[in-house]
Design an enzyme around this catalytic site. Sequence first.
Site, mmCIF file in Angstrom:
data_model
loop_
_atom_site.group_PDB
_atom_site.id
_atom_site.type_symbol
_atom_site.label_atom_id
_atom_site.label_comp_id
_atom_site.label_asym_id
_atom_site.label_seq_id
_atom_site.Cartn_x
_atom_site.Cartn_y
_atom_site.Cartn_z
ATOM 1 N N ALA A 65 -25.447 -9.425 17.435
ATOM 2 C CA ALA A 65 -24.614 -8.903 18.521
ATOM 3 C C ALA A 65 -23.647 -7.868 17.946
ATOM 4 C CB ALA A 65 -23.835 -10.041 19.162
ATOM 5 N N GLY A 110 -27.124 -12.697 16.868
ATOM 6 C CA GLY A 110 -27.774 -12.423 18.155
ATOM 7 C C GLY A 110 -29.203 -11.900 17.983
ATOM 8 N N GLU A 113 -31.132 -14.914 17.593
ATOM 9 C CA GLU A 113 -31.227 -15.585 18.904
ATOM 10 C C GLU A 113 -32.296 -14.922 19.778
ATOM 11 O OE1 GLU A 113 -27.677 -17.576 20.705
ATOM 12 O OE2 GLU A 113 -26.682 -15.863 19.753
ATOM 13 N N GLU A 133 -22.372 -16.688 12.877
ATOM 14 C CA GLU A 133 -21.403 -16.949 13.951
ATOM 15 C C GLU A 133 -20.281 -17.899 13.551
ATOM 16 O OE1 GLU A 133 -24.623 -16.658 14.412
ATOM 17 O OE2 GLU A 133 -25.063 -15.649 16.305
HETATM 18 N N1 COA Z 1 -22.321 -5.062 15.000
HETATM 19 C C1 COA Z 1 -21.902 -3.781 14.966
HETATM 20 N N2 COA Z 1 -22.231 -2.940 13.985
HETATM 21 C C2 COA Z 1 -23.025 -3.383 12.999
HETATM 22 C C3 COA Z 1 -23.498 -4.708 12.980
HETATM 23 C C4 COA Z 1 -23.110 -5.565 14.045
HETATM 24 N N3 COA Z 1 -23.548 -6.824 14.110
HETATM 25 N N4 COA Z 1 -24.249 -4.871 11.883
HETATM 26 C C5 COA Z 1 -24.261 -3.687 11.245
HETATM 27 N N5 COA Z 1 -23.524 -2.787 11.911
HETATM 28 C C6 COA Z 1 -23.265 -1.386 11.555
HETATM 29 C C7 COA Z 1 -22.274 -1.247 10.421
HETATM 30 O O1 COA Z 1 -20.956 -1.334 10.890
HETATM 31 C C8 COA Z 1 -22.641 0.122 9.903
HETATM 32 O O2 COA Z 1 -22.094 1.081 10.772
HETATM 33 P P1 COA Z 1 -21.287 2.369 10.153
HETATM 34 O O3 COA Z 1 -22.300 3.057 9.291
HETATM 35 O O4 COA Z 1 -20.871 3.133 11.361
HETATM 36 O O5 COA Z 1 -20.162 1.779 9.359
HETATM 37 C C9 COA Z 1 -24.152 0.176 10.083
HETATM 38 O O6 COA Z 1 -24.461 -0.811 11.072
HETATM 39 C C10 COA Z 1 -24.927 -0.149 8.826
HETATM 40 O O7 COA Z 1 -24.470 -1.391 8.342
HETATM 41 P P2 COA Z 1 -23.907 -1.612 6.845
HETATM 42 O O8 COA Z 1 -22.943 -2.755 6.891
HETATM 43 O O9 COA Z 1 -23.410 -0.320 6.299
HETATM 44 O O10 COA Z 1 -25.248 -2.010 6.106
HETATM 45 P P3 COA Z 1 -25.410 -2.981 4.856
HETATM 46 O O11 COA Z 1 -26.830 -2.925 4.456
HETATM 47 O O12 COA Z 1 -24.366 -2.681 3.837
HETATM 48 O O13 COA Z 1 -25.080 -4.452 5.415
HETATM 49 C C11 COA Z 1 -25.269 -6.312 6.932
HETATM 50 C C12 COA Z 1 -25.919 -5.030 6.360
HETATM 51 C C13 COA Z 1 -26.201 -6.824 8.027
HETATM 52 C C14 COA Z 1 -25.137 -7.380 5.819
HETATM 53 C C15 COA Z 1 -23.865 -5.985 7.494
HETATM 54 O O14 COA Z 1 -23.982 -4.838 8.322
HETATM 55 C C16 COA Z 1 -23.287 -7.085 8.322
HETATM 56 O O15 COA Z 1 -22.798 -8.057 7.773
HETATM 57 N N6 COA Z 1 -23.321 -6.942 9.662
HETATM 58 C C17 COA Z 1 -22.741 -7.894 10.591
HETATM 59 C C18 COA Z 1 -23.685 -9.068 10.750
HETATM 60 C C19 COA Z 1 -23.125 -10.061 11.735
HETATM 61 O O16 COA Z 1 -22.092 -10.650 11.568
HETATM 62 N N7 COA Z 1 -23.939 -10.273 12.800
HETATM 63 C C20 COA Z 1 -23.721 -11.357 13.715
HETATM 64 C C21 COA Z 1 -22.946 -11.009 14.875
HETATM 65 S S1 COA Z 1 -23.034 -12.446 15.956
#
Ligand code: COA
Length: 257
Positions: A65, A110, A113, A133
């Site tokens: 999400a 999400g 999910e 989450e």
């Molecule tokens: N919501 C919004 N934006 C997200 C996202 C999310 N769940 N997951 C990734 N992005 C965005 C990042 O903010 C980044 O945007 P930016 O370039 O404008 O800063 C882009 O996607 C690329 O992600 P990045 O974090 O740079 O890639 P990474 O390979 O270093 O890390 C993850 C990947 C998945 C480990 C990391 O993005 C992350 O932890 N995301 C959140 C995961 C999360 O908590 N999801 C559950 C939500 S319920």
Amino acid sequence: MPDPPLVEVRRVNAVAVLTLQREEKLNAISPAVERELVAALDGEEVRASGAVVLAGAGRAFSAGADVDELSGLTPEEIVAYYADTGAVYERFAALPQPTFAAVHGYCLGGGLELALAADFRIADETAVFGFPEVELGILPSSGGTHRLVRLVGPARAKELLLLRPRFSAEEAAGFGLLTDLVPAGQAPARALELAAEAAKLPRLAVVVTKQAVNVFPETSREAAVLIERLAYAALGQTTDAGDAARAWAERRAGPRE
Ligand code: COA
């Protein structure tokens, strides 16, 4: 120039292929993505299809999400969200035809999910699963916690929700979350292959079987057996069943041969 779609919809013969296309955000599921996904589910390409594949473009299936857009909601906003675009998870789960999630890269929160709302999950070896989450002070609330318990049982569900921030495709296969585990880059093709096979089956029999399986965990054995027999009595009258019986009698090939 209009913005490119966040969800690409295409048809490959009888299969509808939906691809999340918010690559620069790892296909984070924002309300805008959900709205396009709902529109896709309502669209003719999906409605006329015999099976549906959902995949993600770029380097992930979905990182979950959209935490920028969907965190910090008030209780009222959460209720309104699930009455609006947040309903997409249940809508996807309720599709009558078989659904396949083709997973590669991150499949978190999400995103996981959504994959759990599919009937089948085909992952490649690059897939990384996890439920962040609880770390965020919440829980998976788009049907995923319940689906996970159903799929893997309560102890394993608690393990995945509380003890394992990430787990690999191989581990997911071991937990019973996957239908197939394939080499890197091959999840969409394998999902499409399985979906094409499912789409060849008599559609009404597929729909009724899927719906029966969906309700049976909530149903008493007596009611389930009754549903089976009533469904058989109804399906037995269909043209498909008649054709299959004649094909058997005449030793002709069935739909999948
Ligand atoms: N919501 C919004 N934006 C997200 C996202 C999310 N769940 N997951 C990734 N992005 C965005 C990042 O903010 C980044 O945007 P930016 O370039 O404008 O800063 C882009 O996607 C690329 O992600 P990045 O974090 O740079 O890639 P990474 O390979 O270093 O890390 C993850 C990947 C998945 C480990 C990391 O993005 C992350 O932890 N995301 C959140 C995961 C999360 O908590 N999801 C559950 C939500 S319920």
